[in-house]
Design a protein around this motif. Structure first.
Motif, short mmCIF file in Angstrom:
data_model
loop_
_atom_site.label_atom_id
_atom_site.label_comp_id
_atom_site.label_asym_id
_atom_site.label_seq_id
_atom_site.Cartn_x
_atom_site.Cartn_y
_atom_site.Cartn_z
N VAL A 173 0.84 -1.22 0.00
CA VAL A 173 0.00 0.00 0.00
C VAL A 173 0.87 1.26 0.00
CG1 VAL A 173 -1.65 1.35 1.36
CG2 VAL A 173 -2.06 -1.08 0.99
N LEU A 174 1.87 1.29 0.86
CA LEU A 174 2.73 2.48 0.92
C LEU A 174 3.52 2.68 -0.38
CD1 LEU A 174 4.10 2.48 4.56
CD2 LEU A 174 2.64 4.20 3.49
N SER A 175 3.99 1.59 -0.96
CA SER A 175 4.80 1.73 -2.17
C SER A 175 3.97 2.13 -3.37
CB SER A 175 5.55 0.43 -2.48
OG SER A 175 4.65 -0.57 -2.89
N GLU A 176 2.72 1.75 -3.40
CA GLU A 176 1.86 2.07 -4.53
C GLU A 176 1.09 3.38 -4.35
OE1 GLU A 176 1.36 0.30 -7.61
OE2 GLU A 176 3.29 -0.39 -6.86
N PHE A 177 1.16 3.96 -3.14
CA PHE A 177 0.42 5.19 -2.90
C PHE A 177 1.03 6.32 -3.73
CE2 PHE A 177 -1.55 8.66 -0.64
CZ PHE A 177 -2.78 8.13 -0.33
N GLY A 178 0.22 6.94 -4.55
CA GLY A 178 0.69 8.02 -5.41
C GLY A 178 1.35 7.52 -6.68
N ASP A 179 1.32 6.19 -6.90
CA ASP A 179 1.90 5.59 -8.10
C ASP A 179 1.01 5.90 -9.30
OD1 ASP A 179 3.92 3.96 -9.30
OD2 ASP A 179 2.47 2.33 -9.44
N LYS A 180 1.54 5.64 -10.49
CA LYS A 180 0.80 5.95 -11.72
C LYS A 180 -0.54 5.23 -11.79
CE LYS A 180 2.89 2.43 -14.59
NZ LYS A 180 4.17 1.89 -14.49
N THR A 181 -0.61 3.99 -11.26
CA THR A 181 -1.88 3.28 -11.33
C THR A 181 -2.92 3.88 -10.39
OG1 THR A 181 -0.99 1.65 -9.78
CG2 THR A 181 -0.94 1.08 -12.10
#
Length: 186
Positions: A109-117
C-alpha cells in the motif's frame, strides 16, 4: 461496463514489469503463495479504494513526499533485514499468522500510494463517474498482473537455491528503496 473494461485493461497493461509485480515475485520467495495472493489482493483493494474514495484530496492532508519517503524506508528495511536475517528467524516470519500479511499489505500500500496506477484510478473515476466499476477494474488489473509475477516467482523458487533468491529479494527491495529516495531528492 465500459469503465470496468477500460480500467482493467489500462491498469493490467501498465503493471507489466512495474514494481508491484516485481514485489510480488520477491514476496513469493519469502512467504506462502496463498498468503501473498490474499495479501496482494487486499492491498490492491485498499490502494484502489483510497484512489476511488478520496481521489486527489488525500494529498491535501498528507503530502505525497512523506508517503513515498515512508515507502522507501520500508523497502530498505525489508531488503536489509532479509539480507542479515538468520534462516531460523526467517522461518519464524514465514510461519507467523499475522507477520507476513501485515508486512505485505503495508509495504504494498505504501509503495503504490501516489503511483501511476493510483493516479490513473483517480483520473478514471473522474472521467467515468463510475467508482464501483473503476474499483473492480483497477483492482483486478493490478491483482492479475501481480499473479503473473507470482507465477514467475514460484518458477524461480523451484529452480534457484533459496540462498540466491534471498539475495535477489533483498536486492529488489533495496533497489526500490534507493530508486524512490533518488526520485524524491533528485
Amino acid at each position: 461496463m465500459e469503465a470496468l473494461v477500460t480500467s482493467f485493461v489500462l491498469i493490467f497493461t501498465s503493471e507489466m514489469g512495474d514494481k508491484s509485480q516485481l514485489m510480488s515475485m520477491a514476496f513469493v520467495t519469502l512467504f506462502k503463495v496463498r498468503t501473498v495472493l490474499i495479501s496482494i489482493f487486499i492491498a490492491a483493494l485498499i490502494n484502489n479504494g483510497i484512489a476511488v474514495i478520496f481521489g486527489s484530496y488525500i494529498t491535501e492532508y498528507i503530502p505525497i513526499f512523506y508517503i513515498k519517503f515512508s515507502a522507501a524506508l520500508l523497502f530498505l528495511f525489508f531488503g536489509i533485514s532479509t539480507l542479515i536475517e538468520e534462516e531460523t528467524k526467517q522461518e519464524k516470519i514465514k510461519n507467523s499468522k499475522y507477520g507476513p500479511v501485515a508486512t505485505i499489505i503495508s509495504t504494498y500500500v505504501l509503495s503504490e500510494f501516489g503511483d501511476k496506477t493510483q493516479l490513473a484510478a483517480i483520473a478514471l473515476t473522474a472521467s467515468y463517474n463510475s467508482p464501483l466499476y473503476i474499483l473492480i477494474g483497477t483492482t483486478l488489473g493490478i491483482f492479475l498482473a501481480d499473479v503473473l509475477g507470482i507465477i514467475v516467482g514460484i518458477y524461480f523458487n523451484k529452480r534457484i537455491p533459496s540462498k540466491y533468491l534471498k539475495y535477489l529479494s533483498s536486492f529488489i527491495f533495496i533497489a526500490f528503496g534507493l530508486s524512490t529516495l533518488y526520485k524524491l531528492f533528485f
